[in-house]
Design a protein around this motif. Sequence first.
Motif, PDB file in Angstrom:
ATOM      1  N   ARG A  51       0.811  -1.222   0.000  1.00  0.00           N
ATOM      2  CA  ARG A  51       0.000   0.000   0.000  1.00  0.00           C
ATOM      3  C   ARG A  51       0.846   1.274   0.000  1.00  0.00           C
ATOM      4  O   ARG A  51       0.309   2.376   0.080  1.00  0.00           O
ATOM      5  N   SER A  52       2.167   1.113  -0.066  1.00  0.00           N
ATOM      6  CA  SER A  52       3.108   2.254  -0.153  1.00  0.00           C
ATOM      7  C   SER A  52       3.001   3.197   1.040  1.00  0.00           C
ATOM      8  O   SER A  52       3.202   4.408   0.912  1.00  0.00           O
ATOM      9  N   TYR A  53       2.703   2.645   2.219  1.00  0.00           N
ATOM     10  CA  TYR A  53       2.611   3.492   3.408  1.00  0.00           C
ATOM     11  C   TYR A  53       3.964   4.051   3.838  1.00  0.00           C
ATOM     12  O   TYR A  53       4.031   5.027   4.585  1.00  0.00           O
ATOM     13  N   PHE A  54       5.056   3.401   3.387  1.00  0.00           N
ATOM     14  CA  PHE A  54       6.381   3.841   3.821  1.00  0.00           C
ATOM     15  C   PHE A  54       6.879   5.056   3.035  1.00  0.00           C
ATOM     16  O   PHE A  54       7.896   5.633   3.381  1.00  0.00           O
ATOM     17  N   ARG A  55       6.187   5.400   1.997  1.00  0.00           N
ATOM     18  CA  ARG A  55       6.628   6.513   1.151  1.00  0.00           C
ATOM     19  C   ARG A  55       6.183   7.839   1.758  1.00  0.00           C
ATOM     20  O   ARG A  55       5.124   7.930   2.379  1.00  0.00           O
ATOM     21  N   PRO A  56       6.991   8.896   1.591  1.00  0.00           N
ATOM     22  CA  PRO A  56       6.563  10.217   2.081  1.00  0.00           C
ATOM     23  C   PRO A  56       5.393  10.743   1.266  1.00  0.00           C
ATOM     24  O   PRO A  56       5.196  10.352   0.107  1.00  0.00           O
ATOM     25  N   SER A  57       4.621  11.631   1.861  1.00  0.00           N
ATOM     26  CA  SER A  57       3.459  12.179   1.167  1.00  0.00           C
ATOM     27  C   SER A  57       3.851  13.160   0.078  1.00  0.00           C
ATOM     28  O   SER A  57       3.096  13.376  -0.875  1.00  0.00           O
ATOM     29  N   MET A  58       5.025  13.778   0.221  1.00  0.00           N
ATOM     30  CA  MET A  58       5.516  14.823  -0.686  1.00  0.00           C
ATOM     31  C   MET A  58       4.594  16.032  -0.690  1.00  0.00           C
ATOM     32  O   MET A  58       4.573  16.826  -1.633  1.00  0.00           O
ATOM     33  N   ASP A  59       3.831  16.181   0.393  1.00  0.00           N
ATOM     34  CA  ASP A  59       2.963  17.344   0.571  1.00  0.00           C
ATOM     35  C   ASP A  59       3.822  18.514   1.048  1.00  0.00           C
ATOM     36  O   ASP A  59       4.265  18.544   2.202  1.00  0.00           O
ATOM     37  N   LYS A  60       4.055  19.473   0.168  1.00  0.00           N
ATOM     38  CA  LYS A  60       4.933  20.594   0.494  1.00  0.00           C
ATOM     39  C   LYS A  60       4.320  21.537   1.522  1.00  0.00           C
ATOM     40  O   LYS A  60       5.025  22.385   2.078  1.00  0.00           O
ATOM     41  N   GLY A  61       3.054  21.372   1.784  1.00  0.00           N
ATOM     42  CA  GLY A  61       2.413  22.215   2.781  1.00  0.00           C
ATOM     43  C   GLY A  61       2.595  21.711   4.197  1.00  0.00           C
ATOM     44  O   GLY A  61       2.149  22.351   5.152  1.00  0.00           O
ATOM     45  N   ARG A  62       3.227  20.565   4.336  1.00  0.00           N
ATOM     46  CA  ARG A  62       3.435  19.989   5.672  1.00  0.00           C
ATOM     47  C   ARG A  62       4.920  19.964   6.013  1.00  0.00           C
ATOM     48  O   ARG A  62       5.766  19.936   5.119  1.00  0.00           O
ATOM     49  N   PRO A  63       5.252  19.978   7.308  1.00  0.00           N
ATOM     50  CA  PRO A  63       6.663  19.894   7.694  1.00  0.00           C
ATOM     51  C   PRO A  63       7.265  18.591   7.190  1.00  0.00           C
ATOM     52  O   PRO A  63       6.600  17.549   7.161  1.00  0.00           O
ATOM     53  N   SER A  64       8.515  18.654   6.783  1.00  0.00           N
ATOM     54  CA  SER A  64       9.224  17.449   6.340  1.00  0.00           C
ATOM     55  C   SER A  64      10.053  16.890   7.486  1.00  0.00           C
ATOM     56  O   SER A  64      10.643  17.640   8.272  1.00  0.00           O
ATOM     57  N   PHE A  65      10.076  15.592   7.573  1.00  0.00           N
ATOM     58  CA  PHE A  65      10.909  14.901   8.563  1.00  0.00           C
ATOM     59  C   PHE A  65      11.653  13.799   7.832  1.00  0.00           C
ATOM     60  O   PHE A  65      11.038  12.973   7.153  1.00  0.00           O
ATOM     61  N   CYS A  66      12.982  13.792   7.962  1.00  0.00           N
ATOM     62  CA  CYS A  66      13.792  12.832   7.205  1.00  0.00           C
ATOM     63  C   CYS A  66      14.896  12.248   8.067  1.00  0.00           C
ATOM     64  O   CYS A  66      15.587  12.975   8.788  1.00  0.00           O
ATOM     65  N   ILE A  67      15.039  10.953   7.988  1.00  0.00           N
ATOM     66  CA  ILE A  67      16.171  10.237   8.584  1.00  0.00           C
ATOM     67  C   ILE A  67      16.801   9.399   7.480  1.00  0.00           C
ATOM     68  O   ILE A  67      16.094   8.704   6.740  1.00  0.00           O
ATOM     69  N   VAL A  68      18.114   9.484   7.348  1.00  0.00           N
ATOM     70  CA  VAL A  68      18.812   8.545   6.476  1.00  0.00           C
ATOM     71  C   VAL A  68      19.404   7.453   7.363  1.00  0.00           C
ATOM     72  O   VAL A  68      20.063   7.736   8.362  1.00  0.00           O
ATOM     73  N   MET A  69      19.117   6.222   7.020  1.00  0.00           N
ATOM     74  CA  MET A  69      19.591   5.097   7.823  1.00  0.00           C
ATOM     75  C   MET A  69      21.115   5.027   7.793  1.00  0.00           C
ATOM     76  O   MET A  69      21.709   5.054   6.715  1.00  0.00           O
TER      77      MET A  69
END
Length: 873
Positions: free
Chosen positions: A23-41
Amino acid sequence: MELSPRYNPAEVEDRWYQTWKERSYFRPSMDKGRPSFCIVMPPPNVTGVLHLGHALNGTWQDILVRFHRMRQDNTLWLPGTDHAGISTQAKVDEMIRTQGKSRHEIGRDAFVEAVWEWKDRYGGRILEQMAKLGASVDWDRLRFTLDEGLSKAVTEVFVRLYEEGLLYRGYYITNWCVDCRTALSDIEVEHQDEAGQLTSIAYPLTEGDGEIVVATTRPETMLGDTAVAVHPDDPRYQHLIGKTVILPLMNREIPIIPDDYVDRDFGTGAVKVTPAHDPNDFAMGQRHDLTQIKVIDEDGRMTAEAGSYQGLTREKARSRVLDDLTAAGLIRDTQSIVHAVGHCERCNTVIEPLLSLQWFVKVAPLAQPAIEAVKTGTVEFVPERFEKIYMNWMENVRDWCVSRQIWWGHRIPAYYCRAEGHTTVSRTPITACPECQSPVDQDPDVLDTWFSSALWPFSTLGWPDDTEDLRIFYPTSVLSTGYDIIFFWVSRMIMQGIHFTGQKPFSTVLLHGLVRDAQGRKMSKSLGNGVDPLEVIEKYGADALRIALVLGSAPGNDYRWSWERFEAGSHFANKVYNAMRFVLMNRPEGFTPVSETSFHPVDQWIWHRLNGTIESMTDQLQRFEFGEAARAIYDFFWDDYCDWYIEMTKDRLKAGGNAGVLSTLMLVAERALKLLHPFMPFLTEELYQALGSTQESIMIADWPKPQPNRSDTDAAEVVDYMQRLVRAGRNLRAEVGLAPAQKAEFVAVADDEAVLTRWQKVGAEAGALMKAESLELRLKRDSAPLSRAISGVTRGGSIYLKLEGLIDLERERERLKKARAEAIKEQGRIQARLADPKFVERAPADIVAKTRETLAEWEARIERLKEREAALR
């Protein structure tokens, strides 16, 4: 959805992970109107397998990612692996040797092709294991440090550093493995304490009969000495500065030089200087323009410069040199010592500090902006105490040797002209010298693995190209890693990130400790104290492993594991599962929770407790206090919801027709499952679906917010009074040894009308929880003294347990009498001890104080037993 009678983690976990991926739940929304949160493993080595350190760090990261995803942030957890140059090459070397060949026989191109085949077949195992843990990474963005895009970034960085004068090629002392035949970074060297010998050797003065004595643990390197150094202020040797000595065995004249590096309090205060075989000696050699004589070669054997010792191994040369010095009468002293000796982490060969031609990065210019970033709080360390370690390293950093003499890795993009010797560093491969058009040879070396991993936060997002991912997710949010690689990875990422992007690579460096066994020992194969996380998952499930790891962890602190912790995690999973089964078993078919607020104090109390848990957990997760957040939801589920609220609702559920209590059970459970989801994702998804929630997955549900309109402070007070009353009643039952199901008569006496009113609101629940035949609630001023009953104190009053007809009163009197006699005997023993002046004067103060406390406890016990006896008359 119906729940099976028993929870089966294996069936649930595999099924839901596949569903989430599909269901691709792990993908980011890419909604630019929301804060981004990113971790690189942090990229694990392709040679790696999951261990508890990976599991702990992976769980921390997944908690953060699931928390921010539920807060509807544009959330990306980017996975990847590191090519791990030396380790991977060694794996394939070994494989080829089993086929009766060597990498030199098959050649570089064929060997590299074999490594790629090995990587494709085995290199993703640790990522598959991370998936078993529940890691919600975006698999569509999987990166590898030798990917085409990352290779482009590596080449670009190398060329830019060269063009900026921050990268050069030269001779320098490096950690050299004579077995792997390559330079190593400091992190690839393991220091082990070993027995050794400190030998004092006399170097005769060139003029006169005098001598100067130096001490060394490496007598074979003296063959390459080019000076003897003393401290310039040492009065013992000032008259010798500028004179020369004859180097024993080599009959070479070398100078006596002054240098502040020399520790005049160590040994004789004079040291041999071997610039080609010791980093400190190399630095002294540069200061004093000394010759560099290499007497040990890359294979660990003595060179032609070693004279008659040429061709001997290091070990045989040492023995021969000592024999020859003894024969010449030049050994003045020998001492047995234990000292730290560097070994290659892969093959355990003793490291040779060796002068070799390598590529180096000038670190000092890169370090200053990285230091400022931490000083100003642009990059924060959690815990903050690790900033000092970072600063100490960065303020004393040396140039970084980035070349490695192996075949697997990023080939150095430098080309050497065969005719004129020109060096060309190029972004694209070349075949001819740009200056004279002669043929060129590419540098055979590859780059240190840490060179490419230092670019990980921005190279994985598409740099040097201007990609959408780079614009949205860089700088990344959090780097979660171990405190043991602050020097070798964290510092280099900050330096390279700021230098090449103009921005910090991440806002927060979150550091976890080492995973140790129950005795606090580091896990190792030799001790046999390790544990395979996959074995834990197979036995108890990934959720049990995750919650057990998190409950015992805190940023920066080492974690002690035990099988009991994992078993406790499994018990908790079963507790939550069975609680939800209870709720569903009491839900009529087709029932939908009502949203109206219930005014029953017990219902309002559980909402009050839930609101407090939401507030505390949200704050704790934002501060990376995962252990505290896990404890909050653990206690809420186990204590508040299961042990108290469900028990308090059973009679109301049996009575039927109460939509309010069932609605509260379901609505509170749904929100509590959301709070638990980042810690135990599989179990919570299974139960969330069973409750029939409106969202298609708990993964994309909203993180709960407090609902103060559903709770009431006065109701919370009412239940608190009731809980204390119940605990006091249960204590009385325990004192007389009643069986769990045995009914008993209680009387609760309130100090005032306000307390009585509170009790009356929840009297039925209190009686049921105490297994009361009856619970009479009285006001103190209206209550006559009770006989043949034992009492306990509670908040706002007292509670009595009637004994008539409940127990054998005569037998109970005898028991109390005997217990009081034993207590009086113990009281006398302690009084005698305290009456002894020797004990009071000589024993530690805390022991004396503790003994007095113990006496007071026995005296209180005696008074309590007297009261019990009186109550039975």
